[in-house]
Design a protein around this motif. Structure first.
Motif, PDB file in Angstrom:
ATOM      1  N   GLN A   7      50.286 120.924 -19.346  1.00 39.86           N
ATOM      2  CA  GLN A   7      49.806 119.926 -18.396  1.00 39.86           C
ATOM      3  C   GLN A   7      49.249 120.609 -17.146  1.00 39.86           C
ATOM      4  OE1 GLN A   7      52.841 117.455 -16.764  1.00 39.86           O
ATOM      5  NE2 GLN A   7      51.422 116.039 -15.821  1.00 39.86           N
ATOM      6  N   LYS A   8      49.941 121.616 -16.671  1.00 38.56           N
ATOM      7  CA  LYS A   8      49.496 122.314 -15.468  1.00 38.56           C
ATOM      8  C   LYS A   8      48.132 122.952 -15.717  1.00 38.56           C
ATOM      9  CE  LYS A   8      51.050 125.613 -12.012  1.00 38.56           C
ATOM     10  NZ  LYS A   8      52.194 126.379 -11.536  1.00 38.56           N
ATOM     11  N   LYS A  11      45.091 120.697 -15.656  1.00 40.46           N
ATOM     12  CA  LYS A  11      44.594 120.186 -14.383  1.00 40.46           C
ATOM     13  C   LYS A  11      43.884 121.254 -13.562  1.00 40.46           C
ATOM     14  CE  LYS A  11      48.304 117.864 -12.854  1.00 40.46           C
ATOM     15  NZ  LYS A  11      49.136 117.058 -11.993  1.00 40.46           N
ATOM     16  N   ASP A  67      50.539 102.663 -11.722  1.00 42.89           N
ATOM     17  CA  ASP A  67      50.296 102.633 -13.168  1.00 42.89           C
ATOM     18  C   ASP A  67      51.568 103.070 -13.884  1.00 42.89           C
ATOM     19  OD1 ASP A  67      50.395 105.472 -13.172  1.00 42.89           O
ATOM     20  OD2 ASP A  67      48.277 105.566 -12.626  1.00 42.89           O
ATOM     21  N   ASP A  68      51.459 103.391 -15.168  1.00 41.02           N
ATOM     22  CA  ASP A  68      52.705 103.657 -15.899  1.00 41.02           C
ATOM     23  C   ASP A  68      53.381 104.970 -15.491  1.00 41.02           C
ATOM     24  OD1 ASP A  68      50.874 105.302 -17.035  1.00 41.02           O
ATOM     25  OD2 ASP A  68      51.290 104.735 -19.108  1.00 41.02           O
ATOM     26  N   ALA A  69      52.653 105.818 -14.768  1.00 40.53           N
ATOM     27  CA  ALA A  69      53.262 107.073 -14.326  1.00 40.53           C
ATOM     28  C   ALA A  69      53.460 107.142 -12.812  1.00 40.53           C
ATOM     29  CB  ALA A  69      52.403 108.254 -14.770  1.00 40.53           C
ATOM     30  N   ASN A  70      52.552 106.503 -12.072  1.00 39.03           N
ATOM     31  CA  ASN A  70      52.568 106.635 -10.609  1.00 39.03           C
ATOM     32  C   ASN A  70      53.005 105.350  -9.918  1.00 39.03           C
ATOM     33  OD1 ASN A  70      51.150 109.360 -10.300  1.00 39.03           O
ATOM     34  ND2 ASN A  70      49.730 108.217 -11.616  1.00 39.03           N
ATOM     35  N   PRO A  71      54.058 105.413  -9.092  1.00 34.42           N
ATOM     36  CA  PRO A  71      54.372 104.259  -8.244  1.00 34.42           C
ATOM     37  C   PRO A  71      53.205 103.998  -7.292  1.00 34.42           C
ATOM     38  CG  PRO A  71      56.165 105.890  -8.202  1.00 34.42           C
ATOM     39  CD  PRO A  71      54.997 106.531  -8.871  1.00 34.42           C
ATOM     40  N   PRO A  72      53.088 102.757  -6.790  1.00 32.21           N
ATOM     41  CA  PRO A  72      52.056 102.497  -5.783  1.00 32.21           C
ATOM     42  C   PRO A  72      52.358 103.288  -4.504  1.00 32.21           C
ATOM     43  CG  PRO A  72      53.594 100.656  -5.893  1.00 32.21           C
ATOM     44  CD  PRO A  72      53.944 101.579  -7.028  1.00 32.21           C
ATOM     45  N   CYS A  73      51.318 103.494  -3.686  1.00 35.01           N
ATOM     46  CA  CYS A  73      51.481 104.186  -2.404  1.00 35.01           C
ATOM     47  C   CYS A  73      51.494 103.158  -1.283  1.00 35.01           C
ATOM     48  CB  CYS A  73      50.335 105.167  -2.166  1.00 35.01           C
ATOM     49  SG  CYS A  73      50.210 106.461  -3.422  1.00 35.01           S
ATOM     50  N   ASP A  83      45.738 112.861 -13.549  1.00 31.63           N
ATOM     51  CA  ASP A  83      46.531 111.643 -13.720  1.00 31.63           C
ATOM     52  C   ASP A  83      47.520 111.401 -12.582  1.00 31.63           C
ATOM     53  OD1 ASP A  83      45.316 111.224 -16.127  1.00 31.63           O
ATOM     54  OD2 ASP A  83      46.890 112.223 -17.290  1.00 31.63           O
ATOM     55  N   LEU A  84      47.644 112.346 -11.685  1.00 31.99           N
ATOM     56  CA  LEU A  84      48.652 112.243 -10.617  1.00 31.99           C
ATOM     57  C   LEU A  84      48.071 111.583  -9.377  1.00 31.99           C
ATOM     58  CD1 LEU A  84      51.550 113.138  -9.622  1.00 31.99           C
ATOM     59  CD2 LEU A  84      50.416 115.190  -8.725  1.00 31.99           C
ATOM     60  N   ILE A  86      49.563 110.722  -5.511  1.00 32.25           N
ATOM     61  CA  ILE A  86      50.713 110.821  -4.611  1.00 32.25           C
ATOM     62  C   ILE A  86      50.290 110.597  -3.157  1.00 32.25           C
ATOM     63  CG2 ILE A  86      52.282 112.248  -5.974  1.00 32.25           C
ATOM     64  CD1 ILE A  86      51.122 114.716  -4.564  1.00 32.25           C
ATOM     65  N   SER A  87      51.273 110.194  -2.361  1.00 34.63           N
ATOM     66  CA  SER A  87      51.050 110.016  -0.928  1.00 34.63           C
ATOM     67  C   SER A  87      52.026 110.891  -0.158  1.00 34.63           C
ATOM     68  CB  SER A  87      51.242 108.546  -0.535  1.00 34.63           C
ATOM     69  OG  SER A  87      52.586 108.159  -0.712  1.00 34.63           O
ATOM     70  N   TYR A  95      52.541 120.016  -2.971  1.00 32.05           N
ATOM     71  CA  TYR A  95      51.912 120.055  -4.293  1.00 32.05           C
ATOM     72  C   TYR A  95      50.737 121.029  -4.288  1.00 32.05           C
ATOM     73  CZ  TYR A  95      49.204 118.499  -8.345  1.00 32.05           C
ATOM     74  OH  TYR A  95      48.486 118.470  -9.509  1.00 32.05           O
TER      75      TYR A  95
END
Lengths: 262, 262
Positions: A7-8, A11, A67-73, A83-84, A86-87, A95
């Motif tokens: 995965q790394k 990206k 979405d199914d992987a990321n919480p809302p910000c 696919d990432l 983040i806030s 990161y």
């Protein structure tokens, strides 16, 4: 090779997308400085033709539940990388930094990032978040004009007590052994913590030029670090470019009546 | 096996040392909850016979410039683990959580920790740091009694605008797909982000019982998470023990005149 490693790698060629308000350096500036010094390929919604505030508003709007992987910000700055999503400024920086050569990787030194993150969180606490409260001590939702008296009272305390406390702390860090050789905070090399402190000092010089002038004598290391970051070729080129947003109604604001020395 | 992996292994049996003020839950409470739920072996300077405030004062004193690996710390909570000394609540939690099974490890999912850290930083911003400003809007160095009027004004804004904004955000996170099954914020399992939100809600219920009662109806997910954490056996045992510090003059303080609903 594990799934995580794959995965790394997948990206690595992917461009970074900074999602932030146009018109102010703001907290997004810390992300920009890291991306610029790290030579990253990135887009920035604050740039002309990127939709203005709309990309931010759609990300933080009531209907966006992630979405199914990321919480809302809740608030910008936000970073999308593949696919990432983040806030949170210090989180995005943590990161990015090892990926951009601005912090040791976990393979090099797995504890270094926690030492750097502590420095960054401390700088943001005292030299960014508390600064915003100098012009908004009562409510972020009110205008400065509705809390001017309280702002002056808070700023007096900030300039007399908090500013020297935090600059004095970073001066002490620079005198400590862990800072190593050269003007840098940690490990004898430029890291993203230096970029964060640079922008805090830059903003404070804009907001409180008189008080910051008086701070120079007792905090020579901090101001030398500031100049050392400013002289780096990529930072110089960035600051002279139209990618740099001007100071205005963000965290660091210049009000003559708050430009006090005691 | 790389040097980094060896280093990690060499710390695995080493006890954690929490260095924090005695007499308040404070920011140290977030660290304690993670250590307790994670079943860690740890010491806590807040416990009787551990020197009272002295260990904190000697760590943050002017003469402590850190060591050759660790910069000095500005403020507690601080964590010592083997050779590592770090400060800053969300930073310590990020270090601990994967080690204590309270976050996916990087091998499992290398991006998860950044999603969790964003949730934690957001909870601490809005439900902890801003709460402290409700009784200290002008200066942390002044008594509450010297800023009572401003405190009431700030608290009115907090209760009317900020509290519902942040609780509403976490309710939205719980409704999002990334939260998965069950009462938890992320990935269908308990993580340290849930523990952080639990303590924020617990402190707010102590400080603003009337306003928090009114929040229950619109934030059922947040309050269900609170109850789910509280019911966990290790948390229950901890809360009933003398390792738990009582609320007093810390972040979450109860003043009748600030216990308002609008």
């Amino acid at each position: 090779m594990s799934a995580a490693k794959r995965q790394k790698t997948s990206k690595d060629g992917v461009s970074y997308e900074l999602i932030y308000w146009p018109g102010i350096p703001g907290r997004g500036e810390h992300i920009r400085l890291a991306l610029e010094e790290g030579g990253a390929t990135y887009t920035d919604t604050a740039q002309p033709g990127q939709g203005g505030a709309d990309p931010v508003l759609s990300m933080i709007g009531e209907s966006n539940k992630g979405d199914d992987a990321n919480p809302p910000c809740l608030a910008p700055p936000m970073l999308r990388h593949g696919d990432l999503v983040i806030s949170q400024t210090p989180n995005i920086l943590m990161y990015l930094a090892p990926r951009l050569g601005l912090a040791p990787s976990a393979d090099e030194d797995e504890d270094a990032i926690y030492r750097l993150n502590a420095l960054v969180l401390t700088a943001l606490d005292g030299l960014s978040n508390e600064v915003h409260d100098c012009h908004h001590p009562i409510a972020v939702g009110l205008y400065y004009e509705d809390q001017k008296e309280e702002s002056l009272r808070r700023t007096r305390d900030y300039v007399a007590n908090r500013l020297p406390k935090f600059l004095g702390y970073f001066e002490k860090v620079l005198q400590g052994q862990a800072s190593g050789e050269g003007p840098w905070l940690y490990g004898g090399r430029l890291t993203y913590a230096d970029l964060v402190l640079f922008h805090c000092v830059d903003g404070l010089k804009f907001m409180f030029p008189k008080a910051m002038k008086l701070m120079e004598k007792e905090h020579k290391g901090v101001f030398a670090l500031y100049e050392a970051v400013k002289a780096r070729p990529k930072i110089q080129a960035y600051l002279a470019s139209d990618r740099r947003q001007p100071y205005s109604q963000g965290i660091y604001r210049h009000y003559d009546e708050l430009d006090i020395t005691e």
